[in-house]
Design an enzyme around this catalytic site. Sequence first.
Site, PDB file in Angstrom:
ATOM      1  CD  GLU A 184      -2.929  -1.113   2.328  1.00  0.00           C
ATOM      2  OE1 GLU A 184      -4.113  -1.455   2.129  1.00  0.00           O
ATOM      3  OE2 GLU A 184      -2.485  -0.790   3.451  1.00  0.00           O
ATOM      4  CB  CYS A 204       0.849   6.895  11.285  1.00  0.00           C
ATOM      5  SG  CYS A 204       2.457   6.355  11.875  1.00  0.00           S
TER       6      CYS A 204
END
Length: 371
Positions: A91, A345
Amino acid sequence: MAYKSIFDSSKLTAEFQNAQINTQFIPLIWKYVLQNPNCEWEDIPSLPSAAYPLLRSKFKSLTSTVQSVIDSTDQVTTKLLICLQNGASVEAVIMRYDTRLGKYNGKARPGGLRSTLCISSQVGCKMGCRFCATGSMGFKNNLSPGEIVEQLVLASRLSPIRNVVFMGMGEPLNNYSAVVEAIRIMTSSPFQLSPKKITVSTVGIIPAIKKLQHDIPNLNLAVSLHAPVQDIRCQIMPAARAFPLERLMDALREYQEKCQQKIFIEYIMLDAVNDEQQHAHQLGKLLETFQVVVNLIPFNPIGTLSPFKCSSDEKVNSFQKILREAYNIRTTVRKQMGQDISGACGQLVINMPKKQYPSGDAVTDIEDLRL
């Protein structure tokens, strides 16, 4: 036969040299591919005649494909699921900013719209950080330099990219040679990114940190510290056992003395784990002799089984205030972006059957922080 990526620079250079083709044509090939995404090799004008059959037989303009593109509800974050030639997936995340909306030292920031790309360097990760979804995958395989660069190529078709951060899947310094080669490609023609616009994040691989300052000067280094003392680091980051905090700080001191630029410290805020006032003071004392920017990161949910909770806004603000006022350390709080699409994150993870991942051996995370 598996084709090589045209952006695998060392392999393309070696093939050209073996065929006695001038390697000065390589940037021209890259530029044409960037400007003409669906081109055939024969479409590229003015190459030596020997280049065409070589390119046809051994290289592809892209070995990766975009499997899905997901936009966050705020329309500023886009997550790309990218399928690699070997069937594995990684990703990458595009984050869009308007720097004019913030202030620094009480003044409006210069600049305007820009995009930062968070890219992956490995499929999975062997570091096993307990607050990171990628670590739950384990380590699958390293990406080649071309596969790393192709994330930039594919993302650039959706948004002009100004900054690149190696904060996606994987520990970049565990795939050192490929990451360094990819960065050298990104900073050369036709990409022309400045090293100052590229940030490499690491949990603290000490030997690689020592090499990095020589191999790519002016690069931004971000260290995933996440705790001010070794025992807490080891509890939440098992890999920290191999890199004691004292030795890591010595390596960072040496790095800073030689490169003469700020080091960015990543610190994820975990409720009742590392977010108390005593931890802020310990962190301040640890870093007060360094030139650093501490980036406090709100913990992003990674599943119902996670033992961690996000620190309250009050704790984050108190932590930031201590670092700023007691130790004069510049401290920011990371804006949460892409949480609704699991693009924030620590949330990058590929949920696929393990049999889809090839095995591989290791070679010995989201924001532009240069505000």
